[in-house]
Design an enzyme around this catalytic site. Structure first.
Site, PDB file in Angstrom:
ATOM      1  CG  ASN A  37     -17.431   8.363  21.784  1.00  0.00           C
ATOM      2  OD1 ASN A  37     -18.297   9.054  21.251  1.00  0.00           O
ATOM      3  ND2 ASN A  37     -17.219   7.098  21.429  1.00  0.00           N
ATOM      4  CG  HIS A 183      -9.648   5.450  20.395  1.00  0.00           C
ATOM      5  ND1 HIS A 183     -10.869   4.839  20.175  1.00  0.00           N
ATOM      6  CD2 HIS A 183      -9.191   4.970  21.575  1.00  0.00           C
ATOM      7  CE1 HIS A 183     -11.143   4.041  21.209  1.00  0.00           C
ATOM      8  NE2 HIS A 183     -10.150   4.105  22.067  1.00  0.00           N
ATOM      9  CB  ALA A 273     -20.757   4.033  18.248  1.00  0.00           C
ATOM     10  CB  CYS A 279     -13.131   2.391  14.642  1.00  0.00           C
ATOM     11  SG  CYS A 279     -12.690   4.083  14.928  1.00  0.00           S
TER      12      CYS A 279
HETATM   13  N1  ARG Z   1     -17.906   3.618  21.060  1.00  0.00           N
HETATM   14  C1  ARG Z   1     -16.565   3.163  20.954  1.00  0.00           C
HETATM   15  C2  ARG Z   1     -15.743   3.722  22.104  1.00  0.00           C
HETATM   16  O1  ARG Z   1     -16.004   4.822  22.517  1.00  0.00           O
HETATM   17  C3  ARG Z   1     -15.971   3.548  19.626  1.00  0.00           C
HETATM   18  C4  ARG Z   1     -14.589   3.016  19.407  1.00  0.00           C
HETATM   19  C5  ARG Z   1     -13.950   3.534  18.142  1.00  0.00           C
HETATM   20  N2  ARG Z   1     -12.720   2.885  17.899  1.00  0.00           N
HETATM   21  C6  ARG Z   1     -11.598   3.464  17.481  1.00  0.00           C
HETATM   22  N3  ARG Z   1     -10.583   2.696  17.204  1.00  0.00           N
HETATM   23  N4  ARG Z   1     -11.471   4.755  17.386  1.00  0.00           N
HETATM   24  O2  ARG Z   1     -14.852   3.087  22.614  1.00  0.00           O
END
Ligand code: ARG
Length: 288
Positions: A37, A183, A273, A279
């Protein structure tokens, strides 16, 4: 917990069971080890393990004051497993397990599957070719009648009919159009008392119309870009309390006027991240 013991009706009447439950995973193996991401770009291996541990612990302790927190064991080789929102989606003892878009996260599926099965949940799975990233992309309305589901970044729209059948709810699909808000839980949070916290620019017009048809203007807490990029919408709401990353005092004040106490917890190690408070947790039915 066994499937037979699930009895959601009376649970709502018993104050002892009113405490919500969440699943978390220690950041023991957390790291930015790959880029899936935009937030991870430029952050490869830049996270501090000790700071991340302190920040996660702070969130854990704040949440444990108002909810029951269960833990799944972290696993080497799954640095993003700390983001348990992506384990799956649970309701009334049924879990639809995530089917990760990126191969980098697919090893997590087996670890989460085992945890849910051992805890007695009925685990349902989507075909590999239909990506679905759990509570990261699917959030129930307050009354549980509707399920808001994102698509366009991680979760495929093809998963929506499956979710509708699995949970017997009406799915409202929302198209995510900004790669930074990949997300649904990064830009949209249904809150208690019928409020919603959201960043409008993350959605296409038709999706905004769906949100605005559901929430009247006085119930919308619109987040500006400067707070959205601090993951303000990635908020955990338990009763009147909202746990979230550090955001502007102006937003904290608007939440206060809506009746909420926003507790800011620095989570910048996880922002590297692409994640923050919401999250790092997954809402689950209390586990016996
Ligand atoms: N690095 C993870 C990804 O890209 C972060 C996930 C974050 N989770 C969330 N529920 N937004 O999948």
């Amino acid at each position: 917990m066994s499937t037979q013991s699930i009895d959601t009706g009376p649970a709502f009447l018993l104050p002892a069971l009113a405490r919500p439950a969440y699943l978390m995973c220690s950041p023991r193996f957390y790291n930015v080890s790959y880029i899936i991401n935009p937030w991870m770009e430029g952050n490869l291996h830049t996270s501090s393990h000790s700071r991340a541990t302190k920040q996660w612990q702070h969130l854990y302790e704040a949440l444990a004051e108002i909810a029951d927190v269960h833990l799944v064991d972290p696993q080497p080789g799954s640095p993003d497993m700390v983001f348990t929102a992506n384990a799956g989606l649970e309701r009334n003892g049924i879990v639809v397990l995530s089917s990760f878009l990126h191969v980098e996260r697919q090893a997590e599926e087996e670890h989460f599957r085992q945890w849910f099965q051992r805890a007695g949940y009925n685990v349902l799975e989507l075909p590999r070719e239909v990506p679905f990233e759990g509570e990261g992309d699917a959030l129930f309305s307050l009354d549980g009648e509707y399920l808001w589901v994102g698509y366009g970044q991680r979760t495929a729209q093809a998963s929506h009919p499956f979710l509708q059948r699995a949970f017997d709810v009406e799915v409202i699909s929302l198209h995510l159009i900004d790669p930074r808000f990949y997300h649904l839980d990064t830009c949209f949070a249904p809150l208690e008392e019928g409020f919603v916290l959201y960043f409008p620019e993350a959605f296409d017009r038709a999706s905004l119309d769906r949100i605005e048809a559901f929430y009247s203007p006085d119930k919308r807490v619109v987040v500006a870009e400067q707070d959205a990029v601090r993951f303000a919408c990635n908020a955990i709401n338990v009763g009147q309390t909202i746990l979230l990353n550090e955001v502007s005092t102006e937003l904290v004040e608007r939440l206060r006027l809506a009746g909420f106490t926003a507790l800011s917890i620095p989570l910048d190690e996880f922002l590297k991240a692409g994640g923050a408070a919401k999250c790092l947790v997954m809402k689950i039915l209390p586990v016996a």
